[in-house]
Design an enzyme around this catalytic site. Structure first.
Site, PDB file in Angstrom:
ATOM      1  N   TYR A   1      -4.649   4.926   9.451  1.00 18.01           N
ATOM      2  CA  TYR A   1      -4.430   5.580  10.744  1.00 18.01           C
ATOM      3  C   TYR A   1      -5.756   5.846  11.455  1.00 18.01           C
ATOM      4  CZ  TYR A   1      -1.968   8.816  13.948  1.00 18.01           C
ATOM      5  OH  TYR A   1      -1.418   9.444  15.033  1.00 18.01           O
TER       6      TYR A   1
ATOM      7  N   ASN B   1      -5.016   8.905   1.544  1.00 18.22           N
ATOM      8  CA  ASN B   1      -5.446   8.304   2.819  1.00 18.22           C
ATOM      9  C   ASN B   1      -5.980   9.349   3.786  1.00 18.22           C
ATOM     10  OD1 ASN B   1      -5.153   5.610   2.379  1.00 18.22           O
ATOM     11  ND2 ASN B   1      -3.403   5.316   3.725  1.00 18.22           N
TER      12      ASN B   1
ATOM     13  N   ASP C   1       0.818  -1.203   0.000  1.00 14.23           N
ATOM     14  CA  ASP C   1       0.000   0.000   0.000  1.00 14.23           C
ATOM     15  C   ASP C   1       0.859   1.263   0.000  1.00 14.23           C
ATOM     16  OD1 ASP C   1      -2.183  -1.611   0.011  1.00 14.23           O
ATOM     17  OD2 ASP C   1      -2.753  -1.260   2.092  1.00 14.23           O
ATOM     18  N   GLY C   2       2.033   1.199   0.623  1.00  9.27           N
ATOM     19  CA  GLY C   2       2.927   2.356   0.624  1.00  9.27           C
ATOM     20  C   GLY C   2       3.360   2.755  -0.770  1.00  9.27           C
TER      21      GLY C   2
ATOM     22  N   THR D   1      -9.213   2.628   6.547  1.00  8.93           N
ATOM     23  CA  THR D   1      -8.611   1.382   7.025  1.00  8.93           C
ATOM     24  C   THR D   1      -7.175   1.597   7.504  1.00  8.93           C
ATOM     25  OG1 THR D   1      -7.941   0.845   4.750  1.00  8.93           O
ATOM     26  CG2 THR D   1     -10.027  -0.069   5.539  1.00  8.93           C
TER      27      THR D   1
ATOM     28  N   LEU E   1      -8.514   4.181  11.417  1.00  8.50           N
ATOM     29  CA  LEU E   1      -9.036   2.957  12.036  1.00  8.50           C
ATOM     30  C   LEU E   1      -8.308   2.665  13.345  1.00  8.50           C
ATOM     31  CD1 LEU E   1     -10.962   0.514  11.711  1.00  8.50           C
ATOM     32  CD2 LEU E   1      -9.096  -0.667  10.550  1.00  8.50           C
ATOM     33  N   SER E   2      -7.003   2.857  13.368  1.00  6.94           N
ATOM     34  CA  SER E   2      -6.231   2.625  14.591  1.00  6.94           C
ATOM     35  C   SER E   2      -6.651   3.573  15.703  1.00  6.94           C
ATOM     36  CB  SER E   2      -4.733   2.791  14.312  1.00  6.94           C
ATOM     37  OG  SER E   2      -4.280   1.835  13.382  1.00  6.94           O
TER      38      SER E   2
END
Length: 410
Positions: free
Chosen positions: A238, A195, A120-121, A236, A240-241
């Protein structure tokens, strides 16, 4: 003219038409007339250089009209071995070229397809390269995470042939257009975030104070370690965390998620993508703040500085591997709603108890309905006992539209 409309029915009809248009865009297949393919390989992973060479060789051999661009670092790479590739595939002398950041920014519109090899990065890196229009992005899963990388490299020949010959269906993923301003209004920079944009306290030991505005009105003053303003794609990550919700990429909203808020009542909230947001560091704040865009391009915000955030006109189109790829991704990477099924313990019983168990669990009635009611049953009693005052099976109480006015069932 919607601003001067006097009919709510007309507005509702228009709103429904917009939703249907969005649905049709989501299902549309675009035929690619691909002449230029750009390959982006995950940095600092030498094993992927060999896969990049294999992919490049296959495209040059099987698609004679396509010019392939690879990272300029590979021109002198012994692992990539460009000279050997030119000997094996003679057309590579003219059809193999190299890209850098300046080339992408100046000639982005000439690129027909982007292929990423990584995680993803790597996809986020592609988003940072294309700060305006973005070609379709096809991502192969060769990294540690795979929310956005839904294609398997083992099947790249079949997958890529289908994309080049039959066309693509893409997720037009929303990005955030973020503009950083100083207190006097001067522009510092502009970034497109796939994101999220994060505004936090940085190295300061003090809790940050951030004013959040929506369409010019003050919504709240956040006292927290920071704020995360995320797209559905970033829901999904940062966000989400930090306790934010999962959001499907087809739902165009901006997620506002606080980071360790001072008040427990400050919960995440979803705002419409039509709203223009502004996050400001007030003059009374005890410290400065720091902003990051997809974890990159970190900028310090002094007292009085602010960031305007809105839905970007430059979406990020990712090639769909299947209609259910989003749910497959969250199930695969997050084990979403995965639980172990209840096991039967009958195999632990002794032979005698197993026989008793089977006897007691035999069905005591037949699932088949009898043709006629037994003579021993009083039919009038049945009718009296089954009578109800309100019958929810009485369809005469339900709305049935006239011909031509109903909504078609998909």
């Amino acid at each position: 003219n919607l601003k001067s409309s006097h009919s709510h029915a007309k507005l509702a009809e228009t709103a429904h038409g917009v939703r249907m248009l969005s649905k049709n865009l989501y299902k549309a297949t675009v035929t690619l007339d691909a002449h230029t393919v750009l390959i982006v390989t995950k940095a600092r992973d030498n094993s992927l250089v060999f896969l990049t060479r294999e992919l490049t060789e296959w495209i040059l051999t099987n698609h004679p009209r396509i010019t392939v661009y690879v990272d300029y670092h590979l021109e002198k790479s012994k692992r990539f071995n460009a000279e050997g590739l030119m000997k094996e595939v003679p057309r590579a002398k003219t059809a193999l070229r190299y890209w850098d950041k300046l080339f992408v920014r100046e000639r982005a519109t000439t690129i027909d397809l982007v292929i990423t090899l990584g995680g993803d990065g790597t996809v986020l890196f592609v988003s940072s390269l294309f700060q305006r229009s973005v070609p379709p992005v096809m991502s192969f899963s060769l990294g540690s995470l795979g929310f956005l990388t839904t294609f398997q490299f083992e099947e790249f020949r079949d997958s890529l042939s289908a994309v080049l010959e039959k066309g693509v269906r893409t997720n037009l993923r929303m990005r955030l257009a973020c503009r950083v301003h100083r207190a006097d209004g001067s522009l510092v920079c502009e970034q497109q975030a796939l994101n999220e944009v994060t505004i936090d306290r940085g190295p300061s030991p003090f809790v940050s104070m951030l004013e959040l505005y929506g369409d010019g009105s003050l919504l709240t003053v956040a006292q927290a370690d920071g704020l995360i303003l995320a797209t559905p794609t970033g829901s999904t990550a940062y966000s989400l965390s930090a306790g934010g919700s999962l959001v499907h990429p087809a739902v165009n909203v901006i997620s506002v998620t606080p980071i360790c808020p001072h008040t427990l009542s400050f919960r995440p909230i979803l705002l419409p993508d039509s709203m223009v947001l502004k996050v400001k560091v007030p003059k009374r704040s005890r410290a400065t703040a720091w902003a990051a865009f997809d974890g990159r391009a970190r900028v310090e915000l002094m007292k009085g500085d602010y960031i305007s955030i809105s839905a970007s006109p430059f979406s990020f189109p990712t090639v769909m591997s299947s209609p259910t790829e989003y749910f497959e991704s969250v199930s695969r990477t997050l084990n979403w709603n995965v639980r172990e099924q209840q096991k039967s313990f009958v195999h632990l019983l002794s032979k005698k108890n197993k026989i008793n168990y089977e006897e007691l669990n035999k069905p005591k009635f037949s699932l088949e309905e009898p043709d006629e009611i037994s003579d021993d049953v009083d039919e009038e009693a049945i009718d009296e006992d089954s009578g109800v005052d309100i019958d929810d099976q009485d369809f005469s109480t339900h709305f049935v539209p006239s011909d031509g006015q109903g909504i078609e069932t998909p």
